[in-house]
Design an enzyme around this catalytic site. Structure first.
Site, mmCIF file in Angstrom:
data_model
loop_
_atom_site.group_PDB
_atom_site.id
_atom_site.type_symbol
_atom_site.label_atom_id
_atom_site.label_comp_id
_atom_site.label_asym_id
_atom_site.label_seq_id
_atom_site.Cartn_x
_atom_site.Cartn_y
_atom_site.Cartn_z
ATOM 1 N N ASP A 114 -50.594 -5.766 -9.244
ATOM 2 C CA ASP A 114 -50.675 -5.515 -10.821
ATOM 3 C C ASP A 114 -50.435 -4.220 -10.965
ATOM 4 O OD1 ASP A 114 -53.343 -4.926 -9.666
ATOM 5 O OD2 ASP A 114 -53.828 -4.701 -11.734
ATOM 6 N N GLU A 115 -50.175 -3.690 -12.357
ATOM 7 C CA GLU A 115 -50.130 -2.523 -12.853
ATOM 8 C C GLU A 115 -49.470 -1.417 -12.041
ATOM 9 O OE1 GLU A 115 -53.484 -3.198 -16.126
ATOM 10 O OE2 GLU A 115 -54.165 -2.556 -14.036
#
Length: 537
Positions: free
Chosen positions: A342-343
């Site tokens: 993620d991210e």
């Protein structure tokens, strides 16, 4: 990550029937008359809600003559029996011997049910004046049945000193099995480090509500929490701090095994997560060669996200990933290994796709099933991979569609919508702890959604289960964990366990309120939400 209601009437009727069925008090085993007291808790008044309840008959009373009877040829059943005895002895003051001697009285734990509807985790609990019998097809089912038995007894049974009793279980039959196979909670030990004992305490709390998976977020920008022999500075240096600059810490391999064994004794599978290619500053600070420019950044103690990345083009990056996954997979008996994903804002899309392809192959090489945050679907999930969706109301349609398309192609989903299940979101503007980037999440909002229909376009059978993550930017100890997890965690547990027809806020909040005295008896520091009719304790 940081960024149908007719059942209420049916369930209310069940509670009335249960109460009527237990109005008469029968004799306790051995012929002694139980003391006059309030009637026992109705069979259906537990969390998670059971699948089927048939109330009626005399209640069973646990007395000084009660024995816990277990299968003679099963060491695991005996262990569950000893676990139950250890739970009940301090508050009742009774000896409660665990015996393989057969008999028609006492608390009986029996494996070998031929009912296929129970599956691996279901159970049947039958209570009458002479006995309580829990039957199951597998040990996990017996263990879950024991958790139900706990909740059917008065809340004082959870205390660690002798209480008055009486200890009655309503008469009738309760048949129960889970809706979803994957019912999880995540604990972020990276932003703040939690000791082995603190993790064990949380495991015990999860087990009471039939959670069967513990996801441990073991690495992030602020700390690396698991010893890796081939890259020792990860834990020694990368684990030496935390948010705010505290001392941090890490788990030795022995510590990690202790957590795994304790979780297994409560029938929880541990899913370890090494987040990559982003959320990796602790690793980048520990080893300069993992950076594209060969320069190690300083350790990080803030709370920003998206600024770090492993160097996807470098061969050493995949030596690192292979070593970490190899050592972690060898330690972990469970099926899954979480690789984050993620991210990764500092990783180009091209590099991200290439990295995730190689990282997934390494997980498969060491015999584990890939789990990744739902951004994994922006690459190419391998066959059998699981994507964990953490989006929320403001997540864009294109991103949601990407997840739905992957699900249609066979990727299973674990649902963790941030504005429903993230336990670190503030309850309201007055909440001292937690964050609010996904909005305020009160108890009703956390409970009042259906995993099967939450994401448009996702086939219902693509949903493997649900998870309640707890990020620790603002949390430093068990008391703070509990303030944010309770009372929302039991609601997420119910969404994962109970049939969809039982999901009704009006009936749930009454059952949840009845958990308040149990929380207090267990020393759980819970938030007394104004949405729940707690009553006086």
């Amino acid at each position: 990550m940081r960024q149908h209601r007719t059942f209420s009437r049916l369930f209310g009727s069940l509670l009335l029937v249960a109460a009527a069925g237990i109005a008469g008090v029968g004799a306790a085993p051995g012929g002694s008359a139980p003391a006059a007291a309030e009637p026992p808790r109705p069979l259906g008044q537990i969390v998670p809600a059971p699948a089927r309840v048939k109330a009626g008959g005399s209640p069973y009373a646990v007395t000084e003559g009660t024995r816990i009877r277990v299968d003679e040829d099963s060491g695991e059943v005996r262990r569950i029996g000893e676990y139950l005895a250890d739970l009940l002895r301090p508050s009742t003051g009774y000896a409660l011997p665990v015996t393989a001697q057969d008999g028609s009285d006492g608390i009986r734990l029996r494996l070998g049910s031929t009912d296929p509807s129970l599956g691996a985790e279901g159970y049947r609990l039958q209570s009458s004046g002479g006995s309580v019998t829990i039957t199951a097809r597998g040990p996990a089912g017996l263990f879950h049945g024991v958790q139900t038995l706990r909740q059917l007894l008065p809340a004082d049974v959870e205390k660690d000193s002798v209480q008055d009793g009486p200890w009655k279980v309503a008469g009738g039959t309760l048949t129960d099995s889970p809706r979803y196979a994957y019912r999880s909670a995540m604990l972020d030990v990276s932003r703040h480090f939690f000791s082995v004992d603190e993790v064990k305490r949380y495991i015990d709390q999860l087990a009471l509500y039939k959670i069967n998976t513990l996801h441990l977020h073991l690495s992030d920008d602020q700390g690396w929490r698991i010893a890796i022999d081939s890259w020792p500075r990860l834990a020694e240096y990368g684990g030496s701090t935390e948010v705010g600059g505290g001392p941090g810490g890490h788990y030795t391999k022995s510590d990690y095994k202790e957590i795994l064994q304790y979780a297994a004794s409560r029938y929880l599978e541990v899913v370890p997560e090494i987040d990559m290619p982003g959320h990796t500053n602790a690793a980048l600070a520990s080893y300069a060669e993992l950076n594209c420019d060969g320069v190690a950044p300083p350790l990080y103690t803030g709370t920003s996200v998206g600024f770090s990345s492993l160097c996807a083009p470098k061969a050493v990056t995949y030596d690192f990933v292979d070593d970490v996954i190899r050592e972690l997979a060898a330690l972990t008996p469970g099926r899954y290994l979480h690789i984050g994903g993620d991210e990764a804002h500092s990783t180009s899309h091209e590099d991200y796709v290439a990295f995730m392809e190689k990282a997934q192959a390494i997980v498969g090489k060491y015999g584990k099933t890939v789990v990744g945050w739902h951004q994994l679907t922006g690459a190419e999930p391998v066959a059998g991979a699981v994507a964990q969706y953490w989006g929320y109301d403001r997540t864009g349609a294109a991103e949601r569609q990407q997840v739905a398309d992957a699900a249609k192609k066979g990727t299973k989903l674990v649902l963790s919508p941030a504005d429903r299940t993230y336990l670190d979101m503030k309850y309201d503007q007055n909440t001292r702890l937690g964050l609010a980037w996904a909005g305020y999440v009160e108890v009703q909002r956390s409970y009042d959604w259906d995993p099967a229909t939450y994401l448009a376009g996702v086939p219902a059978d693509s949903v493997l289960g649900v998870e309640a993550p707890l990020w620790s930017e603002t949390l430093t100890n068990s008391e703070e964990i509990e303030q944010m997890a309770f009372p929302r965690l039991p609601g997420v547990a119910e969404l994962g366990w109970s049939p969809a027809a039982t999901h009704d806020w009006e009936s749930y909040k009454v059952r949840l309120a009845a958990q308040g005295p149990r929380f207090s008896a267990l020393g759980i520091n819970y938030y007394r939400s104004p949405q729940v009719p707690w009553g006086a304790e």
